[in-house]
Scaffold this active site. Sequence first.
Site, PDB file in Angstrom:
ATOM      1  N   ASP A  66     -22.347  -0.986   0.010  1.00 50.00           N
ATOM      2  CA  ASP A  66     -21.412  -0.503  -1.006  1.00 50.00           C
ATOM      3  C   ASP A  66     -19.979  -0.417  -0.504  1.00 50.00           C
ATOM      4  O   ASP A  66     -19.730  -0.483   0.684  1.00 50.00           O
ATOM      5  CB  ASP A  66     -21.830   0.905  -1.433  1.00 50.00           C
ATOM      6  CG  ASP A  66     -22.877   0.877  -2.509  1.00 50.00           C
ATOM      7  OD1 ASP A  66     -23.048  -0.186  -3.117  1.00 50.00           O
ATOM      8  OD2 ASP A  66     -23.525   1.911  -2.724  1.00 50.00           O
ATOM      9  N   LYS A 122     -18.651  -1.273  -5.692  1.00 55.06           N
ATOM     10  CA  LYS A 122     -17.896  -1.149  -6.932  1.00 55.06           C
ATOM     11  C   LYS A 122     -16.539  -0.565  -6.571  1.00 55.06           C
ATOM     12  O   LYS A 122     -16.438   0.493  -5.985  1.00 55.06           O
ATOM     13  CB  LYS A 122     -18.587  -0.167  -7.883  1.00 55.06           C
ATOM     14  CG  LYS A 122     -20.033  -0.490  -8.102  1.00 55.06           C
ATOM     15  CD  LYS A 122     -20.603   0.447  -9.131  1.00 55.06           C
ATOM     16  CE  LYS A 122     -22.038   0.081  -9.447  1.00 55.06           C
ATOM     17  NZ  LYS A 122     -23.003   0.723  -8.602  1.00 55.06           N
ATOM     18  N   MET A 125     -16.183  12.634  -6.874  1.00 61.98           N
ATOM     19  CA  MET A 125     -15.542  11.763  -7.871  1.00 61.98           C
ATOM     20  C   MET A 125     -14.679  12.564  -8.846  1.00 61.98           C
ATOM     21  O   MET A 125     -14.671  12.287 -10.047  1.00 61.98           O
ATOM     22  CB  MET A 125     -16.623  10.987  -8.661  1.00 61.98           C
ATOM     23  CG  MET A 125     -17.492  10.125  -7.789  1.00 61.98           C
ATOM     24  SD  MET A 125     -18.927   9.446  -8.638  1.00 61.98           S
ATOM     25  CE  MET A 125     -20.099  10.781  -8.572  1.00 61.98           C
TER      26      MET A 125
HETATM   27  N1  SAH Z   1     -23.763   9.355  -1.918  1.00 57.52           N
HETATM   28  C1  SAH Z   1     -22.449   9.758  -1.525  1.00 57.52           C
HETATM   29  C2  SAH Z   1     -21.571  10.091  -2.717  1.00 57.52           C
HETATM   30  C3  SAH Z   1     -21.265   8.920  -3.587  1.00 57.52           C
HETATM   31  S1  SAH Z   1     -20.203   9.325  -4.916  1.00 57.52           S
HETATM   32  C4  SAH Z   1     -22.549  10.939  -0.553  1.00 57.52           C
HETATM   33  O1  SAH Z   1     -23.621  11.505  -0.377  1.00 57.52           O
HETATM   34  O2  SAH Z   1     -21.546  11.269   0.048  1.00 57.52           O
HETATM   35  C5  SAH Z   1     -18.639   8.868  -4.264  1.00 57.52           C
HETATM   36  C6  SAH Z   1     -17.787  10.079  -4.061  1.00 57.52           C
HETATM   37  O3  SAH Z   1     -18.133  10.719  -2.853  1.00 57.52           O
HETATM   38  C7  SAH Z   1     -16.311   9.807  -3.932  1.00 57.52           C
HETATM   39  O4  SAH Z   1     -15.687   9.644  -5.177  1.00 57.52           O
HETATM   40  C8  SAH Z   1     -15.847  11.063  -3.242  1.00 57.52           C
HETATM   41  O5  SAH Z   1     -15.753  12.130  -4.137  1.00 57.52           O
HETATM   42  C9  SAH Z   1     -17.003  11.339  -2.305  1.00 57.52           C
HETATM   43  N2  SAH Z   1     -16.756  10.755  -0.982  1.00 57.52           N
HETATM   44  C10 SAH Z   1     -17.503   9.842  -0.345  1.00 57.52           C
HETATM   45  N3  SAH Z   1     -17.005   9.569   0.878  1.00 57.52           N
HETATM   46  C11 SAH Z   1     -15.898  10.330   1.006  1.00 57.52           C
HETATM   47  C12 SAH Z   1     -14.947  10.516   2.052  1.00 57.52           C
HETATM   48  N4  SAH Z   1     -15.027   9.860   3.204  1.00 57.52           N
HETATM   49  N5  SAH Z   1     -13.943  11.394   1.845  1.00 57.52           N
HETATM   50  C13 SAH Z   1     -13.854  12.082   0.689  1.00 57.52           C
HETATM   51  N6  SAH Z   1     -14.723  11.954  -0.319  1.00 57.52           N
HETATM   52  C14 SAH Z   1     -15.740  11.094  -0.166  1.00 57.52           C
END
Ligand code: SAH
Length: 503
Positions: free
Chosen positions: A37, A59, A174
């Site tokens: 991803d 995406k 998000m």
């Molecule tokens: N499965 C992922 C989340 C996916 S949704 C998890 O467990 O972390 C994607 C969202 O995750 C982004 O829009 C943001 O809000 C958050 N996110 C993921 N990586 C991030 C990062 N390095 N820093 C800040 N927010 C992050």
Amino acid sequence: MKTNGKVYLVGAGPGDPGLFTVKGMHCLKKADVVLYDYLVQEKLLSHVDERAEIIYVGKKAGRHTLEQEKINELLVKKAKEGKNVVRLKGGDPFVFGRGAEEALELVKRGVPFEVVPGVTAAVAVSAYAGIPLTHRDFNSTLIFVTGHENPLKEKSAVHWSELASGRGTLVIFMGVKNLPLITGALIKYGKSGNTPVAVVYRGTFPDQKVVTGTLCDIAGRVEEEKMKSPALVIIGEVVNLREKLNWYESLPLFGKKIVITRSRSQAGKLAALLDELGAETVEIPVIRIKSIEDYKTIDTAVERIKDYDWLIFTSVNGVHMFFERFFLLNDIRDLSGVKLAAIGPATKKEIEALHVRVDFLPSEYVAECFTGEFIRNYEIKNRKFLLISSDKARDHIRKTFTELGGDCTAVTGYKTTAGELSREEFNEKINGLSIDWVTFTSSSTVKNFFKLYGGKKRFKIASIGPVTSKSVHDAGFSPDAEADEHTIPGLVKAILGFYGRRE
Ligand code: SAH
């Protein structure tokens, strides 16, 4: 023949490659196909087998993407071909990652699967922002929320009124785009406008950025800072603890972008040291180490090894190349009676890894010091020396020993050539990044770098020692830091010294 493939839904963690799990790494290494991803740290892909197929299915706004059904279809297809498929997802696959949907589809289609959890952004990003998600003085509940939805939508799946009344920490995924609506809804349903809020952009990455404020003013601040996705919103009293616990951004080289110019095969050690100090490292190798095509000279020397009194190594590469030939033609007993000298500690360590003792190491790791101290301790006249160096090495040691009546044969153990990038690619890369430092570990790296670089000095230069610094001056620039000890750790110390730090 293998008939049953399997899909591994693997969490890649939030960014920092060090937060990837051991089990995830194991799966990645044996994968035949990897589907990854947009939020997956690409550095992880370097562990994938060369023969494996790597497919980007991320995406990102404005870019072509594979729709979820197509991803599902691809997972099933590849597994049914008998392949080991890794579906690598940002953070944890089962936390707002559509991992559940993919797993359900696999069950439906009879494809075996396993889930390897990842460190979710909720946990890791908060920790790297210095915000503990719970502290018993402030909260006893913790809620993960998706901020993807417009909270003013009539039938929202998120019950903002309930969230507003609790005292727990809210972690919103998000949520940047809808932040004004989210904070507005929480205030409307009764949450205090003074509740502390932090928004963390690219948490756990070296360019992590954090904006803090209150429910009332955070949306404005985030807009001012032009903060984008991916960012995590943390709401609750625990946010205040960041003032005391902000460890990551306090690392001595946090936020510094540092270019490593040495060969890809040798960049690792320097990169690891800089990473530990919080820097962001960019590998732009301007040199490649190659084997020599003709082994005749070195093989002749190796066959006559017993004739030599001293074997001198000026680099780790020389040790590798020499002993590769040596063990092909000889065995270790042929070294008895020959003394060994190394120019620096890394070279010495490499020799010692072969269980061979090093008899001489100078106190400073440059050729002039080597000869100076050697001469004071050992006989040169009528002694036979074999010097293993690169094709572009300076001739100082051989010349000095020969002038003193020694018999010094210099053989080329390896060649160095320019890096992989063309001038255009190189300048595009350098100028596209706002670089803080460029590091040089040899004169060859300096020469090759400035052969390609066509701009003014927009970065600081760190050099491993006086000889390398001289090449920097010859190129019309001047180093901002020079290592006192001419080693990789010495180079890192010099950069720290520039900022008055000692770690
Ligand atoms: N499965 C992922 C989340 C996916 S949704 C998890 O467990 O972390 C994607 C969202 O995750 C982004 O829009 C943001 O809000 C958050 N996110 C993921 N990586 C991030 C990062 N390095 N820093 C800040 N927010 C992050």
